[in-house]
Design an enzyme around this catalytic site. Structure first.
Site, PDB file in Angstrom:
ATOM      1  N   GLY A  60      -9.301   3.653   7.909  1.00 51.92           N
ATOM      2  CA  GLY A  60      -8.940   5.230   7.519  1.00 51.92           C
ATOM      3  C   GLY A  60      -7.327   5.327   7.464  1.00 51.92           C
ATOM      4  N   PHE A  61      -6.898   4.483   8.458  1.00 48.57           N
ATOM      5  CA  PHE A  61      -5.176   5.163   8.423  1.00 48.57           C
ATOM      6  C   PHE A  61      -4.714   4.037   8.100  1.00 48.57           C
ATOM      7  CE2 PHE A  61      -8.011   7.749  10.943  1.00 48.57           C
ATOM      8  CZ  PHE A  61      -7.708   8.688  10.598  1.00 48.57           C
ATOM      9  N   GLY A  62      -2.975   3.917   8.009  1.00 45.04           N
ATOM     10  CA  GLY A  62      -1.991   3.051   7.943  1.00 45.04           C
ATOM     11  C   GLY A  62      -1.481   2.716   9.375  1.00 45.04           C
ATOM     12  N   GLY A  63      -0.707   2.244   9.871  1.00 48.81           N
ATOM     13  CA  GLY A  63      -0.495   1.485  10.356  1.00 48.81           C
ATOM     14  C   GLY A  63      -0.610   2.006  11.880  1.00 48.81           C
ATOM     15  N   SER A 106       0.314  -1.147  -0.251  1.00 45.26           N
ATOM     16  CA  SER A 106      -0.022   0.048   0.069  1.00 45.26           C
ATOM     17  C   SER A 106       0.760   1.122  -0.154  1.00 45.26           C
ATOM     18  CB  SER A 106      -0.765   0.380   1.045  1.00 45.26           C
ATOM     19  OG  SER A 106      -1.145   1.246   1.537  1.00 45.26           O
ATOM     20  N   MET A 163      -9.048   7.550   0.271  1.00 45.82           N
ATOM     21  CA  MET A 163      -9.953   8.275   0.639  1.00 45.82           C
ATOM     22  C   MET A 163     -10.867   9.222   0.483  1.00 45.82           C
ATOM     23  SD  MET A 163      -7.019   7.034   3.942  1.00 45.82           S
ATOM     24  CE  MET A 163      -6.829   5.552   4.336  1.00 45.82           C
ATOM     25  N   HIS A 198      -8.482   0.726  -3.654  1.00 43.29           N
ATOM     26  CA  HIS A 198      -9.373   0.279  -2.666  1.00 43.29           C
ATOM     27  C   HIS A 198      -9.826   1.477  -2.699  1.00 43.29           C
ATOM     28  CE1 HIS A 198      -9.200  -0.893   1.929  1.00 43.29           C
ATOM     29  NE2 HIS A 198     -10.549  -0.183   1.527  1.00 43.29           N
ATOM     30  N   GLY A 248       1.235  -2.150   3.919  1.00 42.78           N
ATOM     31  CA  GLY A 248       2.278  -0.300   4.510  1.00 42.78           C
ATOM     32  C   GLY A 248       3.147  -0.271   4.861  1.00 42.78           C
ATOM     33  N   ASP A 285      -6.553  -6.555   4.322  1.00 40.58           N
ATOM     34  CA  ASP A 285      -5.473  -5.211   4.322  1.00 40.58           C
ATOM     35  C   ASP A 285      -5.861  -4.858   6.061  1.00 40.58           C
ATOM     36  OD1 ASP A 285      -4.944  -2.673   3.995  1.00 40.58           O
ATOM     37  OD2 ASP A 285      -7.103  -2.273   3.250  1.00 40.58           O
ATOM     38  N   GLY A 286      -4.904  -4.397   6.885  1.00 37.85           N
ATOM     39  CA  GLY A 286      -4.455  -3.462   8.141  1.00 37.85           C
ATOM     40  C   GLY A 286      -3.864  -4.513   8.841  1.00 37.85           C
ATOM     41  N   GLY A 287      -2.698  -3.619   9.440  1.00 41.02           N
ATOM     42  CA  GLY A 287      -2.004  -4.466  10.628  1.00 41.02           C
ATOM     43  C   GLY A 287      -1.441  -5.707   9.767  1.00 41.02           C
ATOM     44  N   HIS A 297      -1.442  -1.850  -4.235  1.00 40.35           N
ATOM     45  CA  HIS A 297      -2.199  -1.300  -3.514  1.00 40.35           C
ATOM     46  C   HIS A 297      -2.441   0.368  -3.105  1.00 40.35           C
ATOM     47  CE1 HIS A 297      -5.872  -2.249  -0.541  1.00 40.35           C
ATOM     48  NE2 HIS A 297      -5.732  -1.324  -0.233  1.00 40.35           N
ATOM     49  N   MET A 310     -11.175  -6.039   6.346  1.00 38.97           N
ATOM     50  CA  MET A 310     -10.554  -5.751   6.485  1.00 38.97           C
ATOM     51  C   MET A 310     -10.186  -5.619   7.793  1.00 38.97           C
ATOM     52  SD  MET A 310     -10.325  -2.421   4.194  1.00 38.97           S
ATOM     53  CE  MET A 310      -9.059  -1.992   5.975  1.00 38.97           C
ATOM     54  N   ASP A 351      -4.663   3.758  -1.760  1.00 35.47           N
ATOM     55  CA  ASP A 351      -5.749   3.951  -1.299  1.00 35.47           C
ATOM     56  C   ASP A 351      -6.820   4.654  -1.241  1.00 35.47           C
ATOM     57  OD1 ASP A 351      -5.917   1.200   1.097  1.00 35.47           O
ATOM     58  OD2 ASP A 351      -4.111   2.152   1.718  1.00 35.47           O
ATOM     59  N   MET A 391     -12.497   4.247  -0.731  1.00 39.28           N
ATOM     60  CA  MET A 391     -13.331   4.138   0.729  1.00 39.28           C
ATOM     61  C   MET A 391     -13.640   5.437   0.564  1.00 39.28           C
ATOM     62  SD  MET A 391      -9.570   2.691   3.321  1.00 39.28           S
ATOM     63  CE  MET A 391      -8.928   3.040   1.212  1.00 39.28           C
TER      64      MET A 391
HETATM   65  C1  DX5 Z   1      -6.181   1.522   5.856  1.00 39.66           C
HETATM   66  C2  DX5 Z   1      -5.863   1.792   4.259  1.00 39.66           C
HETATM   67  C3  DX5 Z   1      -4.641   0.322   4.181  1.00 39.66           C
HETATM   68  C4  DX5 Z   1      -3.680   0.796   4.935  1.00 39.66           C
HETATM   69  C5  DX5 Z   1      -2.412  -0.276   5.242  1.00 39.66           C
HETATM   70  O1  DX5 Z   1      -7.406   1.954   5.568  1.00 39.66           O
HETATM   71  O2  DX5 Z   1      -6.812   0.606   3.761  1.00 39.66           O
HETATM   72  O3  DX5 Z   1      -3.898  -0.347   2.953  1.00 39.66           O
HETATM   73  O4  DX5 Z   1      -2.581   1.278   4.104  1.00 39.66           O
HETATM   74  O5  DX5 Z   1      -1.774   0.125   6.059  1.00 39.66           O
HETATM   75  P1  DX5 Z   1      -0.787  -0.781   7.588  1.00 39.66           P
HETATM   76  O6  DX5 Z   1      -0.383  -2.289   6.607  1.00 39.66           O
HETATM   77  O7  DX5 Z   1       0.307  -0.522   8.091  1.00 39.66           O
HETATM   78  O8  DX5 Z   1      -1.986  -1.745   8.244  1.00 39.66           O
HETATM   79 ZN    ZN Z   2      -6.007  -0.386   1.560  1.00 38.10          ZN
END
Ligand code: DX5
Ligand code: ZN
Length: 221
Positions: free
Chosen positions: A142-145, A8, A37, A66, A197, A175-177, A33, A137, A35, A68
């Site tokens: 909404g956010f990475g990390g 991502s 938003m 993706h 990501g 997707d996520g974590g 990927h 999900m 994202d 959102m």
């Molecule tokens: C979150 C995004 C993800 C995000 C994942 O809403 O859809 O794609 O970038 O980031 P990580 O891998 O850092 O959780």
């Molecule tokens: Zn995503």
């Protein structure tokens, strides 16, 4: 089962996006990927069509978009025109999910539907056989990390069982974590496309990509 990595770019260096994308693609990532938003479906605003269009010449990797975004059907044709190969919309953002899935397919793109952690998989019962991919999900979007939410693994397991029972070939993306430390457990639950990501762009992106690919090789049958 065939496994794919979808780095991502949300966690990439936006000053050097083209280079970031070609680096992970050359290291073996089959998907990129993206994202998108809108600040309405999710709190944050990321990027949209102009960024996709600018990145498209940088790689032949599959553009996995993706969305959102509220009412994403409004942008399906634009995303295709800017280079999207897979368009994933959230079930929660579509009043007319069947129509949007058809719009994606009519554009010649692969169709995905994403489910937030608290959305049960049965909302897809009626459209599952029209989908190329389901995105489970594993954090609230909404956010990475963010930290991986463990109960989402049960959804992956149930969905893989259902897909197998119906004889479908649908991909399951998470997707996520996701990290090299937890990816094996998620593979064992039945997912086969992995968004990452911060786990990829947080360090040496080529080396991190290769680390995931090596793990996949050990599981491929
Ligand atoms: C979150 C995004 C993800 C995000 C994942 O809403 O859809 O794609 O970038 O980031 P990580 O891998 O850092 O959780
Ligand atoms: Zn995503």
């Amino acid at each position: 089962m065939y496994y794919k990595l979808a780095p991502s770019i949300l966690a990439a260096d936006f000053c050097n996006l083209g280079l970031e994308v070609s680096t992970v693609a050359q290291a073996g990532a089959e998907y990129i990927h993206l994202d998108v938003m809108d600040g309405a479906f999710v709190p944050s605003i990321s990027f949209g069509m102009p960024v996709l269009k600018s990145l498209r010449p940088c790689t032949e990797a599959v553009f996995d978009v993706h969305m959102m975004v509220e009412d994403p059907g409004r942008y399906v044709a634009d995303m295709k025109a800017c280079g999207a190969d897979i368009i994933t919309v959230h079930a929660e953002a579509c009043t007319h999910l069947d129509r949007v899935v058809n719009q994606i397919r009519e554009q010649g793109c692969r169709a995905g539907v994403a489910l937030n952690p608290a959305t049960p998989i049965h909302v897809l019962d009626c459209v599952l056989d029209q989908l190329d991919m389901v995105l489970i999900m594993t954090v609230n979007p909404g956010f990475g990390g963010q930290k991986f939410i463990p109960y989402t693994l049960d959804k992956v397991r149930s969905l893989r069982e259902r897909i197998n029972r119906l004889g479908l070939k649908t991909d399951i993306q998470v997707d996520g974590g996701v990290s090299a430390a937890n990816v094996r457990g998620i593979m064992e639950a039945g997912a086969n496309v992995f968004v990452a990501g911060s786990a990829v762009f947080g360090g040496d992106a080529a080396a991190k990509t290769k680390e995931f690919i090596e793990i996949f090789k050990g599981y491929e049958s």
